[in-house]
Design a protein around this motif. Structure first.
Motif, PDB file in Angstrom:
ATOM      1  N   UNK A   5      16.658   9.521  15.301  1.00 34.14           N
ATOM      2  CA  UNK A   5      17.810   9.511  14.405  1.00 34.14           C
ATOM      3  C   UNK A   5      17.758   8.316  13.463  1.00 34.14           C
ATOM      4  N   UNK A   6      17.400   7.172  13.986  1.00 33.86           N
ATOM      5  CA  UNK A   6      17.310   5.964  13.165  1.00 33.86           C
ATOM      6  C   UNK A   6      16.264   6.141  12.075  1.00 33.86           C
ATOM      7  N   UNK A   7      15.146   6.747  12.402  1.00 36.07           N
ATOM      8  CA  UNK A   7      14.093   6.990  11.422  1.00 36.07           C
ATOM      9  C   UNK A   7      14.568   7.962  10.333  1.00 36.07           C
ATOM     10  N   UNK A   8      15.280   9.013  10.729  1.00 29.44           N
ATOM     11  CA  UNK A   8      15.810   9.983   9.768  1.00 29.44           C
ATOM     12  C   UNK A   8      16.805   9.298   8.834  1.00 29.44           C
ATOM     13  N   UNK A   9      17.712   8.502   9.383  1.00 27.80           N
ATOM     14  CA  UNK A   9      18.687   7.794   8.554  1.00 27.80           C
ATOM     15  C   UNK A   9      17.994   6.832   7.592  1.00 27.80           C
ATOM     16  N   UNK A  10      16.974   6.153   8.069  1.00 30.09           N
ATOM     17  CA  UNK A  10      16.226   5.215   7.229  1.00 30.09           C
ATOM     18  C   UNK A  10      15.548   5.956   6.075  1.00 30.09           C
ATOM     19  N   UNK A  11      14.917   7.089   6.359  1.00 29.27           N
ATOM     20  CA  UNK A  11      14.240   7.866   5.312  1.00 29.27           C
ATOM     21  C   UNK A  11      15.257   8.371   4.288  1.00 29.27           C
ATOM     22  N   UNK A  12      16.389   8.873   4.761  1.00 30.53           N
ATOM     23  CA  UNK A  12      17.439   9.341   3.852  1.00 30.53           C
ATOM     24  C   UNK A  12      17.942   8.179   2.987  1.00 30.53           C
ATOM     25  N   UNK A  13      18.130   7.026   3.595  1.00 31.70           N
ATOM     26  CA  UNK A  13      18.579   5.847   2.855  1.00 31.70           C
ATOM     27  C   UNK A  13      17.569   5.470   1.773  1.00 31.70           C
ATOM     28  N   UNK A  14      16.306   5.430   2.107  1.00 28.16           N
ATOM     29  CA  UNK A  14      15.265   5.069   1.141  1.00 28.16           C
ATOM     30  C   UNK A  14      15.224   6.083  -0.004  1.00 28.16           C
ATOM     31  N   UNK A  15      15.316   7.367   0.316  1.00 25.59           N
ATOM     32  CA  UNK A  15      15.295   8.408  -0.716  1.00 25.59           C
ATOM     33  C   UNK A  15      16.501   8.262  -1.646  1.00 25.59           C
ATOM     34  N   UNK A  16      17.672   8.037  -1.089  1.00 31.93           N
ATOM     35  CA  UNK A  16      18.871   7.889  -1.908  1.00 31.93           C
ATOM     36  C   UNK A  16      18.806   6.659  -2.804  1.00 31.93           C
ATOM     37  N   UNK A  17      18.329   5.548  -2.275  1.00 30.18           N
ATOM     38  CA  UNK A  17      18.195   4.335  -3.079  1.00 30.18           C
ATOM     39  C   UNK A  17      17.183   4.556  -4.206  1.00 30.18           C
ATOM     40  N   UNK A  18      16.095   5.232  -3.927  1.00 29.61           N
ATOM     41  CA  UNK A  18      15.082   5.527  -4.943  1.00 29.61           C
ATOM     42  C   UNK A  18      15.650   6.430  -6.032  1.00 29.61           C
ATOM     43  N   UNK A  19      16.366   7.475  -5.628  1.00 32.25           N
ATOM     44  CA  UNK A  19      16.976   8.380  -6.606  1.00 32.25           C
ATOM     45  C   UNK A  19      18.013   7.658  -7.464  1.00 32.25           C
ATOM     46  N   UNK A  20      18.784   6.780  -6.854  1.00 33.24           N
ATOM     47  CA  UNK A  20      19.774   6.014  -7.612  1.00 33.24           C
ATOM     48  C   UNK A  20      19.100   5.114  -8.635  1.00 33.24           C
ATOM     49  N   UNK A  21      18.009   4.496  -8.258  1.00 36.74           N
ATOM     50  CA  UNK A  21      17.281   3.622  -9.181  1.00 36.74           C
ATOM     51  C   UNK A  21      16.662   4.428 -10.326  1.00 36.74           C
ATOM     52  N   UNK A  22      16.102   5.586 -10.014  1.00 41.82           N
ATOM     53  CA  UNK A  22      15.528   6.447 -11.055  1.00 41.82           C
ATOM     54  C   UNK A  22      16.620   6.887 -12.021  1.00 41.82           C
ATOM     55  N   UNK A  23      17.771   7.283 -11.501  1.00 40.37           N
ATOM     56  CA  UNK A  23      18.893   7.694 -12.342  1.00 40.37           C
ATOM     57  C   UNK A  23      19.344   6.548 -13.244  1.00 40.37           C
ATOM     58  N   UNK A  24      19.448   5.368 -12.662  1.00 39.69           N
ATOM     59  CA  UNK A  24      19.884   4.198 -13.430  1.00 39.69           C
ATOM     60  C   UNK A  24      18.874   3.852 -14.519  1.00 39.69           C
ATOM     61  N   UNK A  25      17.599   3.943 -14.202  1.00 39.50           N
ATOM     62  CA  UNK A  25      16.556   3.569 -15.151  1.00 39.50           C
ATOM     63  C   UNK A  25      16.444   4.551 -16.306  1.00 39.50           C
ATOM     64  N   UNK A  26      16.486   5.842 -16.024  1.00 38.76           N
ATOM     65  CA  UNK A  26      16.211   6.824 -17.057  1.00 38.76           C
ATOM     66  C   UNK A  26      17.459   7.408 -17.718  1.00 38.76           C
ATOM     67  N   UNK A  27      18.555   7.502 -17.002  1.00 41.50           N
ATOM     68  CA  UNK A  27      19.721   8.165 -17.559  1.00 41.50           C
ATOM     69  C   UNK A  27      20.816   7.210 -17.998  1.00 41.50           C
ATOM     70  N   UNK A  28      20.918   6.075 -17.379  1.00 41.50           N
ATOM     71  CA  UNK A  28      21.953   5.117 -17.746  1.00 41.50           C
ATOM     72  C   UNK A  28      21.416   3.971 -18.594  1.00 41.50           C
TER      73      UNK A  28
END
Length: 184
Positions: A5-28
């Motif tokens: 469970x901890x590994x799944x949460x960590x992977x989800x967290x990393x994916x969300x942070x990456x997507x947020x950064x991509x959104x901020x970089x390219x769209x905002x």
């Protein structure tokens, strides 16, 4: 919590942070942030003076880049004004019909607001037209890119065609047609 469970949460967290950064970089990201300090506010008169200055120095690539950003920003401003107008029927009217309709209800708060927004949108369309004509001239005359010049003029024509209430609509179509005929 199990390791799985901890590994799944960590992977989800990393994916969300990456997507947020991509959104901020390219769209905002602000397209004007990388431009000359005079053009940090792309619509300001100081930016137009800077464009004139670099055009005189024959830095046409930079001038076209700045003016294309100005066109996009003006389109966003135009869309903002159109969203704020209460009486959406004004968009289907000619400028004369829209003026008559607005004059009938100019005494109301909504009428005054719509009148102000419609006239401001009119000036914004005029700015888009002027920048588009300038960009197409530079693209054709200086950069020798006929296709890009024609595409710029077609885009300006599309914007004017979509906005029937534009006061100088007929003159704008004549200007664009004249420029298109000179390019062909």
């Amino acid at each position: 919590m199990t390791k799985k469970k901890a590994l799944v949460y960590f992977v989800v967290f990393v994916v969300l942070v990456t997507l947020a950064q991509i959104y901020k970089t390219f769209f905002l990201a602000d397209p004007a942030a990388k431009l000359h300090p005079a053009c940090r506010n792309i619509i300001a008169p100081s930016c137009q003076a800077y464009i004139n200055e670099i055009s005189a120095q024959k830095k046409y690539d930079e001038a076209v880049k700045i003016q294309k950003i100005r066109i996009k920003e003006n389109e966003q401003i135009l869309n903002f004004y159109k969203r704020k107008i209460v009486d959406k029927c004004l968009f289907e009217m000619t400028s004369k019909e829209a003026d008559e309709s607005l004059m009938a209800c100019i005494g109301t708060r909504k009428g005054k607001r719509d009148y102000f927004l419609l006239k401001t949108a009119d000036f914004t369309i005029r700015d888009i037209l002027i920048d588009s004509l300038a960009v197409s001239q530079i693209q054709y005359s200086e950069l020798k890119d006929k296709k890009a010049a024609i595409a710029t003029l077609k885009h300006a024509r599309k914007i004017i065609k979509q906005n029937k209430y534009f006061t100088g609509r007929e003159e704008a179509f004549k200007l664009i047609d004249k420029e298109m005929s000179e390019l062909k």
